[in-house]
Design a protein around this motif. Structure first.
Motif, PDB file in Angstrom:
ATOM      1  N   ASP A   1      -9.898  11.218  17.131  1.00 17.19           N
ATOM      2  CA  ASP A   1      -9.727   9.817  16.736  1.00 17.19           C
ATOM      3  C   ASP A   1      -8.259   9.518  16.449  1.00 17.19           C
ATOM      4  O   ASP A   1      -7.543  10.363  15.887  1.00 17.19           O
ATOM      5  N   PRO A   2      -7.768   8.334  16.814  1.00 10.78           N
ATOM      6  CA  PRO A   2      -6.384   7.962  16.504  1.00 10.78           C
ATOM      7  C   PRO A   2      -6.263   7.433  15.080  1.00 10.78           C
ATOM      8  O   PRO A   2      -7.183   6.787  14.560  1.00 10.78           O
ATOM      9  N   ILE A   3      -5.162   7.722  14.427  1.00 10.70           N
ATOM     10  CA  ILE A   3      -4.886   7.162  13.101  1.00 10.70           C
ATOM     11  C   ILE A   3      -3.428   6.705  13.069  1.00 10.70           C
ATOM     12  O   ILE A   3      -2.580   7.247  13.770  1.00 10.70           O
ATOM     13  N   VAL A   4      -3.169   5.698  12.270  1.00 13.75           N
ATOM     14  CA  VAL A   4      -1.826   5.147  12.131  1.00 13.75           C
ATOM     15  C   VAL A   4      -1.378   5.318  10.694  1.00 13.75           C
ATOM     16  O   VAL A   4      -2.079   4.923   9.752  1.00 13.75           O
ATOM     17  N   ILE A   5      -0.217   5.914  10.510  1.00  9.85           N
ATOM     18  CA  ILE A   5       0.341   6.178   9.183  1.00  9.85           C
ATOM     19  C   ILE A   5       1.206   5.000   8.751  1.00  9.85           C
ATOM     20  O   ILE A   5       1.903   4.391   9.576  1.00  9.85           O
ATOM     21  N   ALA A   6       1.151   4.692   7.469  1.00  7.28           N
ATOM     22  CA  ALA A   6       1.953   3.604   6.915  1.00  7.28           C
ATOM     23  C   ALA A   6       3.092   4.172   6.090  1.00  7.28           C
ATOM     24  O   ALA A   6       2.953   5.207   5.420  1.00  7.28           O
ATOM     25  N   HIS A   7       4.220   3.485   6.123  1.00  2.00           N
ATOM     26  CA  HIS A   7       5.381   3.899   5.337  1.00  2.00           C
ATOM     27  C   HIS A   7       5.144   3.526   3.876  1.00  2.00           C
ATOM     28  O   HIS A   7       4.811   2.394   3.560  1.00  2.00           O
ATOM     29  N   GLY A   8       5.310   4.504   2.971  1.00  2.00           N
ATOM     30  CA  GLY A   8       5.073   4.256   1.551  1.00  2.00           C
ATOM     31  C   GLY A   8       3.598   4.372   1.211  1.00  2.00           C
ATOM     32  O   GLY A   8       2.764   4.732   2.045  1.00  2.00           O
ATOM     33  N   THR A   9       3.249   4.023  -0.016  1.00  2.00           N
ATOM     34  CA  THR A   9       1.862   4.160  -0.478  1.00  2.00           C
ATOM     35  C   THR A   9       1.049   2.902  -0.249  1.00  2.00           C
ATOM     36  O   THR A   9      -0.158   2.907  -0.445  1.00  2.00           O
ATOM     37  N   GLY A  10       1.682   1.794   0.153  1.00  2.00           N
ATOM     38  CA  GLY A  10       0.957   0.561   0.410  1.00  2.00           C
ATOM     39  C   GLY A  10       0.707   0.391   1.898  1.00  2.00           C
ATOM     40  O   GLY A  10       1.627   0.440   2.718  1.00  2.00           O
ATOM     41  N   ASP A  11      -0.569   0.199   2.259  1.00  2.00           N
ATOM     42  CA  ASP A  11      -0.934   0.085   3.672  1.00  2.00           C
ATOM     43  C   ASP A  11      -0.831  -1.378   4.112  1.00  2.00           C
ATOM     44  O   ASP A  11      -1.825  -2.098   4.216  1.00  2.00           O
ATOM     45  N   VAL A  12       0.397  -1.829   4.369  1.00  2.00           N
ATOM     46  CA  VAL A  12       0.628  -3.210   4.804  1.00  2.00           C
ATOM     47  C   VAL A  12       1.091  -3.193   6.254  1.00  2.00           C
ATOM     48  O   VAL A  12       1.669  -2.215   6.736  1.00  2.00           O
ATOM     49  N   SER A  13       0.846  -4.293   6.943  1.00  2.00           N
ATOM     50  CA  SER A  13       1.047  -4.321   8.395  1.00  2.00           C
ATOM     51  C   SER A  13       2.487  -4.060   8.811  1.00  2.00           C
ATOM     52  O   SER A  13       2.738  -3.346   9.783  1.00  2.00           O
ATOM     53  N   PHE A  14       3.451  -4.612   8.084  1.00  2.00           N
ATOM     54  CA  PHE A  14       4.834  -4.452   8.528  1.00  2.00           C
ATOM     55  C   PHE A  14       5.383  -3.060   8.247  1.00  2.00           C
ATOM     56  O   PHE A  14       6.477  -2.724   8.696  1.00  2.00           O
ATOM     57  N   ALA A  15       4.634  -2.225   7.512  1.00  2.00           N
ATOM     58  CA  ALA A  15       5.112  -0.878   7.205  1.00  2.00           C
ATOM     59  C   ALA A  15       4.390   0.194   7.999  1.00  2.00           C
ATOM     60  O   ALA A  15       4.635   1.373   7.802  1.00  2.00           O
ATOM     61  N   ARG A  16       3.504  -0.198   8.903  1.00  2.00           N
ATOM     62  CA  ARG A  16       2.751   0.794   9.663  1.00  2.00           C
ATOM     63  C   ARG A  16       3.538   1.284  10.874  1.00  2.00           C
ATOM     64  O   ARG A  16       4.218   0.513  11.544  1.00  2.00           O
ATOM     65  N   HIS A  17       3.388   2.571  11.151  1.00  2.00           N
ATOM     66  CA  HIS A  17       4.034   3.186  12.319  1.00  2.00           C
ATOM     67  C   HIS A  17       3.089   3.066  13.517  1.00  2.00           C
ATOM     68  O   HIS A  17       2.611   4.078  14.065  1.00  2.00           O
ATOM     69  N   THR A  18       2.817   1.837  13.918  1.00  2.00           N
ATOM     70  CA  THR A  18       1.841   1.603  14.981  1.00  2.00           C
ATOM     71  C   THR A  18       2.315   2.106  16.347  1.00  2.00           C
ATOM     72  O   THR A  18       1.493   2.365  17.231  1.00  2.00           O
ATOM     73  N   ASP A  19       3.629   2.244  16.519  1.00  2.00           N
ATOM     74  CA  ASP A  19       4.150   2.695  17.812  1.00  2.00           C
ATOM     75  C   ASP A  19       4.001   4.201  18.008  1.00  2.00           C
ATOM     76  O   ASP A  19       4.193   4.708  19.118  1.00  2.00           O
TER      77      ASP A  19
END
Length: 423
Positions: free
Chosen positions: A161-179
């Motif tokens: 399964d694919p997962i996307v990690i977020a920068h920092g402890t808050g899972d907000v859209s502009f901080a996700r490493h979606t690429d």
């Protein structure tokens, strides 16, 4: 001996009430000893959250703070350790192995830990148990992730399964490493430690997802894609500049304080080395009040059960006054009457305690694998500990006291009082 036979026949005559009293004591003892055993295992499991690690090294702060973020993934480090300092620690003559830890990212509320293959080889917990993969394998590719059991169960992930990690402890859209999405390559078996709530990736992957990021956001046009970062990893260009903490194993524990002093006096940057066992014991003293409260509640249940037995004995005395009078009339002394009631109480308490212990071992035998699988908590099935023995002795002593109270009441009943009662 005849008085014991008489007590047994008296209990058989009131077998339904006696059985209820016996079950009440048995369940109370099961709860009391079960809580004590669970309390001991939880305390030992907590103090062995990290087992076999001699030192934990981080930026200079406080021992509890370092322990919280390095082991329990709670809070954040006040500063990082430079890669050069980490290598200097790893190259100390008395150091056998090191596990670098990099924190700062998260995935849907779970912390992400960057580390190396030595983590799976040397990390130990709970009586020197090593990590085991329930499925898959660790870090075959740059963007492989190994999930703790609770992460996989809560989020419903499976291998691939694919997962996307977020920068920092808050899972907000502009901080996700979606690429740069990761792939679930492995799922760890339950441990009952913070490992279960952690997403594990490689140190190189942590560096790869942050290439081109500035101030917590991707700089436009400066963030390479996944294929480009794989090429960088192949050239060794993704060596981290800093990490969060280091777990250190020594060749000999005799050198623990010597290495600790060397790290604490490290001249290049302020570092702190702590003994995990000492720090865990200090932390348990702060948060362990809950387990003491739990023991108090279970003890209260036992007291209620014994009061129930006392109530049953005292209530039955009014119905047995003629029985006591007949015993007195055929030669039984007041001491015999006292012994009869005391024998009943002691018999019920002893059998109830034994039955309660048997119930506990039955629960552990049948439910132990389920508890280990779900909670990662290993509850030993061994002989009673000294603390459990003291609790059992206290229950029996309380049963004797209850018998003495009821027996004294029967002792006071006079022969004439019993003979004057109408049928």
């Amino acid at each position: 001996m005849p008085i014991l036979i008489l007590a047994w026949k008296s209990l058989l005559n009131r077998r339904f009430t006696a059985l209820l009293t016996l079950l009440s004591i048995a369940f109370s003892v099961t709860l009391l000893i079960g809580v004590e055993r669970l309390r001991g295992e939880v305390r030992e499991g907590f103090t062995n959250t990290v087992s076999g690690t001699d030192l934990i090294v981080g930026a200079r702060s406080g021992p509890i703070n370092l322990l919280l973020y390095a082991v329990f993934r709670i809070g954040n480090a006040t500063n990082n350790i430079s890669w050069e300092s980490y290598q200097a620690i790893a190259n100390l003559p008395k150091v056998a192995w090191t596990i670098p830890l990099a924190l700062g990212d998260s995935h849907r509320g779970f912390r992400v830990l960057g580390t190396t293959a030595t983590y799976f080889a040397h990390f130990r917990y709970s009586r020197d148990r090593g990590l085991a993969l329930a499925q898959g394998e660790p870090f075959a590719d740059l963007y492989d992730a190994v999930l703790g059991s609770e992460v996989a169960r809560t989020l419903g992930y499976r291998l691939g399964d694919p997962i996307v990690i977020a920068h920092g402890t808050g899972d907000v859209s502009f901080a996700r490493h979606t690429d740069k999405p990761f792939r679930v390559a492995g799922i760890l078996a339950p441990t009952g430690t913070p490992v279960d709530r952690t997403v594990h990736v490689s140190l190189a992957a942590i560096e790869a997802i942050h290439v081109g990021w500035e101030s917590g956001a991707a700089a436009p046009g400066r963030s390479p894609d996944a294929a480009q970062t794989r090429e960088l990893a192949a050239t060794g260009a993704l060596t981290p500049k800093a990490i969060t903490a280091v777990l250190v194993g020594l060749k000999s524990r005799i050198a623990t304080f010597q290495v600790q002093r060397a790290v604490n006096d490290y001249p290049e940057e302020p570092l702190l080395a702590i003994l995990p066992g000492v720090a865990l014991a200090d932390l348990w003293r702060l948060i362990g009040i809950g387990e003491r409260a739990l023991l108090a509640v279970s003890a209260a249940v036992v007291v209620v059960g014994l009061f129930g037995m006392l109530t049953a004995l005292l209530t039955s005395l009014n119905e047995r006054r003629r029985e006591m009078a007949i015993l007195r009339s055929v030669g039984a002394r007041p001491a015999h009457v006292l012994a009869l009631i005391l024998g009943e109480a002691v018999f019920l308490t002893l059998v109830g305690a034994l039955l309660g212990g048997a119930l506990l071992y039955g629960v552990l035998l049948l439910g132990g694998p389920l508890i280990t699988d779900r909670l990662g908590l290993v509850i030993g099935i061994g002989p009673p500990s000294p603390a459990e023995g003291l609790l059992l002795a206290a229950v029996v002593a309380a049963g004797v006291l209850v018998g003495l109270i009821a027996g004294y009441r029967a002792y006071r009943l006079s022969l004439s009082d019993g003979l004057l009662i109408r049928v």
